[in-house]
Design a protein around this motif. Structure first.
Motif, PDB file in Angstrom:
ATOM      1  N   PHE A 117       0.821  -1.213   0.000  1.00  0.00           N
ATOM      2  CA  PHE A 117       0.000   0.000   0.000  1.00  0.00           C
ATOM      3  C   PHE A 117       0.856   1.265   0.000  1.00  0.00           C
ATOM      4  O   PHE A 117       1.946   1.283   0.582  1.00  0.00           O
ATOM      5  CB  PHE A 117      -0.940  -0.009   1.204  1.00  0.00           C
ATOM      6  CG  PHE A 117      -2.142  -0.894   0.967  1.00  0.00           C
ATOM      7  CD1 PHE A 117      -3.347  -0.346   0.560  1.00  0.00           C
ATOM      8  CD2 PHE A 117      -2.040  -2.274   1.100  1.00  0.00           C
ATOM      9  CE1 PHE A 117      -4.436  -1.156   0.307  1.00  0.00           C
ATOM     10  CE2 PHE A 117      -3.132  -3.098   0.847  1.00  0.00           C
ATOM     11  CZ  PHE A 117      -4.335  -2.534   0.454  1.00  0.00           C
ATOM     12  N   VAL A 118       0.347   2.303  -0.640  1.00  0.00           N
ATOM     13  CA  VAL A 118       1.014   3.607  -0.714  1.00  0.00           C
ATOM     14  C   VAL A 118       0.192   4.575   0.141  1.00  0.00           C
ATOM     15  O   VAL A 118      -1.038   4.655  -0.034  1.00  0.00           O
ATOM     16  CB  VAL A 118       1.048   4.104  -2.186  1.00  0.00           C
ATOM     17  CG1 VAL A 118       1.661   5.494  -2.274  1.00  0.00           C
ATOM     18  CG2 VAL A 118       1.790   3.099  -3.072  1.00  0.00           C
ATOM     19  N   PRO A 119       0.846   5.305   1.078  1.00  0.00           N
ATOM     20  CA  PRO A 119       0.082   6.220   1.934  1.00  0.00           C
ATOM     21  C   PRO A 119      -0.681   7.263   1.114  1.00  0.00           C
ATOM     22  O   PRO A 119      -0.166   7.762   0.105  1.00  0.00           O
ATOM     23  CB  PRO A 119       1.157   6.910   2.782  1.00  0.00           C
ATOM     24  CG  PRO A 119       2.349   6.031   2.707  1.00  0.00           C
ATOM     25  CD  PRO A 119       2.283   5.306   1.400  1.00  0.00           C
ATOM     26  N   VAL A 120      -1.889   7.568   1.557  1.00  0.00           N
ATOM     27  CA  VAL A 120      -2.734   8.558   0.896  1.00  0.00           C
ATOM     28  C   VAL A 120      -2.000   9.893   0.709  1.00  0.00           C
ATOM     29  O   VAL A 120      -2.167  10.572  -0.307  1.00  0.00           O
ATOM     30  CB  VAL A 120      -4.042   8.730   1.720  1.00  0.00           C
ATOM     31  CG1 VAL A 120      -4.717  10.047   1.430  1.00  0.00           C
ATOM     32  CG2 VAL A 120      -4.984   7.566   1.454  1.00  0.00           C
ATOM     33  N   SER A 121      -1.137  10.233   1.694  1.00  0.00           N
ATOM     34  CA  SER A 121      -0.422  11.516   1.643  1.00  0.00           C
ATOM     35  C   SER A 121       0.509  11.627   0.433  1.00  0.00           C
ATOM     36  O   SER A 121       0.926  12.714   0.064  1.00  0.00           O
ATOM     37  CB  SER A 121       0.384  11.702   2.931  1.00  0.00           C
ATOM     38  OG  SER A 121       1.289  10.627   3.083  1.00  0.00           O
ATOM     39  N   GLU A 122       0.833  10.497  -0.202  1.00  0.00           N
ATOM     40  CA  GLU A 122       1.733  10.544  -1.364  1.00  0.00           C
ATOM     41  C   GLU A 122       1.011  10.847  -2.671  1.00  0.00           C
ATOM     42  O   GLU A 122       1.640  10.971  -3.724  1.00  0.00           O
ATOM     43  CB  GLU A 122       2.518   9.235  -1.475  1.00  0.00           C
ATOM     44  CG  GLU A 122       3.565   9.119  -0.380  1.00  0.00           C
ATOM     45  CD  GLU A 122       4.437   7.880  -0.489  1.00  0.00           C
ATOM     46  OE1 GLU A 122       4.588   7.320  -1.600  1.00  0.00           O
ATOM     47  OE2 GLU A 122       4.982   7.465   0.558  1.00  0.00           O
ATOM     48  N   PHE A 123      -0.324  10.959  -2.618  1.00  0.00           N
ATOM     49  CA  PHE A 123      -1.080  11.272  -3.839  1.00  0.00           C
ATOM     50  C   PHE A 123      -1.462  12.748  -3.830  1.00  0.00           C
ATOM     51  O   PHE A 123      -1.917  13.265  -2.808  1.00  0.00           O
ATOM     52  CB  PHE A 123      -2.349  10.413  -3.920  1.00  0.00           C
ATOM     53  CG  PHE A 123      -2.073   8.948  -4.071  1.00  0.00           C
ATOM     54  CD1 PHE A 123      -1.909   8.375  -5.324  1.00  0.00           C
ATOM     55  CD2 PHE A 123      -1.956   8.125  -2.952  1.00  0.00           C
ATOM     56  CE1 PHE A 123      -1.641   7.024  -5.460  1.00  0.00           C
ATOM     57  CE2 PHE A 123      -1.688   6.766  -3.074  1.00  0.00           C
ATOM     58  CZ  PHE A 123      -1.536   6.220  -4.333  1.00  0.00           C
ATOM     59  N   LYS A 124      -1.296  13.395  -5.001  1.00  0.00           N
ATOM     60  CA  LYS A 124      -1.646  14.813  -5.096  1.00  0.00           C
ATOM     61  C   LYS A 124      -3.153  14.994  -5.066  1.00  0.00           C
ATOM     62  O   LYS A 124      -3.671  15.906  -4.449  1.00  0.00           O
ATOM     63  CB  LYS A 124      -1.090  15.396  -6.405  1.00  0.00           C
ATOM     64  CG  LYS A 124       0.255  16.090  -6.197  1.00  0.00           C
ATOM     65  CD  LYS A 124       0.654  16.835  -7.466  1.00  0.00           C
ATOM     66  CE  LYS A 124       1.918  16.192  -8.025  1.00  0.00           C
ATOM     67  NZ  LYS A 124       2.011  16.035  -9.426  1.00  0.00           N
ATOM     68  N   ASP A 125      -3.865  14.123  -5.793  1.00  0.00           N
ATOM     69  CA  ASP A 125      -5.316  14.283  -5.933  1.00  0.00           C
ATOM     70  C   ASP A 125      -5.946  12.891  -5.975  1.00  0.00           C
ATOM     71  O   ASP A 125      -5.741  12.139  -6.930  1.00  0.00           O
ATOM     72  CB  ASP A 125      -5.610  15.057  -7.226  1.00  0.00           C
ATOM     73  CG  ASP A 125      -7.098  15.250  -7.446  1.00  0.00           C
ATOM     74  OD1 ASP A 125      -7.912  14.824  -6.597  1.00  0.00           O
ATOM     75  OD2 ASP A 125      -7.447  15.839  -8.486  1.00  0.00           O
ATOM     76  N   LEU A 126      -6.714  12.564  -4.933  1.00  0.00           N
ATOM     77  CA  LEU A 126      -7.307  11.215  -4.867  1.00  0.00           C
ATOM     78  C   LEU A 126      -8.352  10.998  -5.967  1.00  0.00           C
ATOM     79  O   LEU A 126      -8.702   9.859  -6.276  1.00  0.00           O
ATOM     80  CB  LEU A 126      -7.943  10.977  -3.496  1.00  0.00           C
ATOM     81  CG  LEU A 126      -6.987  10.934  -2.303  1.00  0.00           C
ATOM     82  CD1 LEU A 126      -7.733  10.521  -1.049  1.00  0.00           C
ATOM     83  CD2 LEU A 126      -5.815   9.989  -2.549  1.00  0.00           C
ATOM     84  N   ASN A 127      -8.839  12.092  -6.530  1.00  0.00           N
ATOM     85  CA  ASN A 127      -9.822  11.971  -7.617  1.00  0.00           C
ATOM     86  C   ASN A 127      -9.160  11.971  -8.993  1.00  0.00           C
ATOM     87  O   ASN A 127      -9.816  12.219 -10.000  1.00  0.00           O
ATOM     88  CB  ASN A 127     -10.858  13.089  -7.512  1.00  0.00           C
ATOM     89  CG  ASN A 127     -11.680  12.935  -6.254  1.00  0.00           C
ATOM     90  OD1 ASN A 127     -12.194  11.858  -5.960  1.00  0.00           O
ATOM     91  ND2 ASN A 127     -11.772  14.001  -5.478  1.00  0.00           N
ATOM     92  N   ASN A 128      -7.861  11.707  -9.004  1.00  0.00           N
ATOM     93  CA  ASN A 128      -7.144  11.643 -10.285  1.00  0.00           C
ATOM     94  C   ASN A 128      -5.959  10.690 -10.136  1.00  0.00           C
ATOM     95  O   ASN A 128      -4.811  11.077 -10.251  1.00  0.00           O
ATOM     96  CB  ASN A 128      -6.699  13.046 -10.693  1.00  0.00           C
ATOM     97  CG  ASN A 128      -6.079  13.062 -12.081  1.00  0.00           C
ATOM     98  OD1 ASN A 128      -6.194  12.100 -12.841  1.00  0.00           O
ATOM     99  ND2 ASN A 128      -5.395  14.151 -12.414  1.00  0.00           N
ATOM    100  N   ILE A 129      -6.274   9.412  -9.834  1.00  0.00           N
ATOM    101  CA  ILE A 129      -5.228   8.393  -9.674  1.00  0.00           C
ATOM    102  C   ILE A 129      -5.293   7.448 -10.872  1.00  0.00           C
ATOM    103  O   ILE A 129      -6.328   6.825 -11.129  1.00  0.00           O
ATOM    104  CB  ILE A 129      -5.427   7.590  -8.369  1.00  0.00           C
ATOM    105  CG1 ILE A 129      -5.337   8.517  -7.161  1.00  0.00           C
ATOM    106  CG2 ILE A 129      -4.385   6.479  -8.263  1.00  0.00           C
ATOM    107  CD1 ILE A 129      -5.637   7.825  -5.847  1.00  0.00           C
TER     108      ILE A 129
END
Ligand code: MG
Length: 203
Positions: A117-129
């Motif tokens: 798993f990759v921590p949520v904090s490492e994504f810029k925009d959860l609605n654009n993965i």
């Protein structure tokens, strides 16, 4: 722990299986015995002759919750991985025709390979993965979380009206178009953004 899976969350996939686009989320569960981790090989089961891959983003639940409002749902998952919702399409089709449950087709042993798993904090925009699946080096599925009919937060909120979510549970969030069969000897590789997180073989 338990695994909760959303069905028909991408309009193009609902269409390819001749299903209506749902007005509310459809969900089903896989038991913990369905988990397949650390890129271990998957052994083709003898009870099906039409095993399909469905590549999906997976949320990791980090807090106990029920009746979670959509507004606070984002605080209930802390990491995202990638998984395959293996489906015995022939058994599922028979079950659908008879109006019977899907467990035999969806919840069998090792039917849920899951990446790290990759921590949520490492994504810029959860609605654009972005995510994708390669079968023997060819891209067969490409998805983006922005195309989901029900967002991560809508899914968490909806499930928690019926089922208590616990730390360590996983939520499969639905597959984009492009599902198809696998055979013995096939190699599956799944990417989350540009990271290859799944890489295993069908034996
Ligand atoms: Mg699925």
């Amino acid at each position: 722990m338990k695994i909760i899976c959303i069905g028909r969350n991408y309009a193009e996939h609902a269409k390819e299986l001749n299903n209506a686009v749902p007005a509310e989320p459809v969900f089903f569960m896989k038991p913990d015995t369905a988990l397949l981790i650390r890129n271990r090989p998957f052994y083709y089961p003898e009870f099906t002759s039409d095993l399909h891959y469905e590549c999906e983003l997976v949320l990791r639940i980090c807090k106990l919750g029920r009746h979670i409002s959509e507004k606070f749902a984002h605080t209930y998952y802390d990491a995202i991985g990638i998984g395959i919702d293996f489906t015995a399409r022939d058994l599922q089709q028979k079950a659908k025709e008879k109006g019977l449950p899907w467990e035999k087709a969806k919840s069998f042993d090792f039917s849920a390979p899951v990446s790290r798993f990759v921590p949520v904090s490492e994504f810029k925009d959860l609605n654009n993965i972005r995510f994708s699946l390669q079968l023997n080096g060819q891209t067969v599925q490409e998805g983006n979380s922005r195309d989901m009919i029900f967002s991560f937060d809508a899914i968490i909120s909806y499930i928690s009206k019926f089922v208590t979510l616990r730390t360590g549970d996983y939520v499969f969030t639905g597959t984009p178009a492009g599902v198809g069969p696998v055979k013995i000897g096939d190699k599956l590789e799944a990417y989350l953004e540009s990271q290859k997180l799944l890489n295993f073989e069908i034996k």
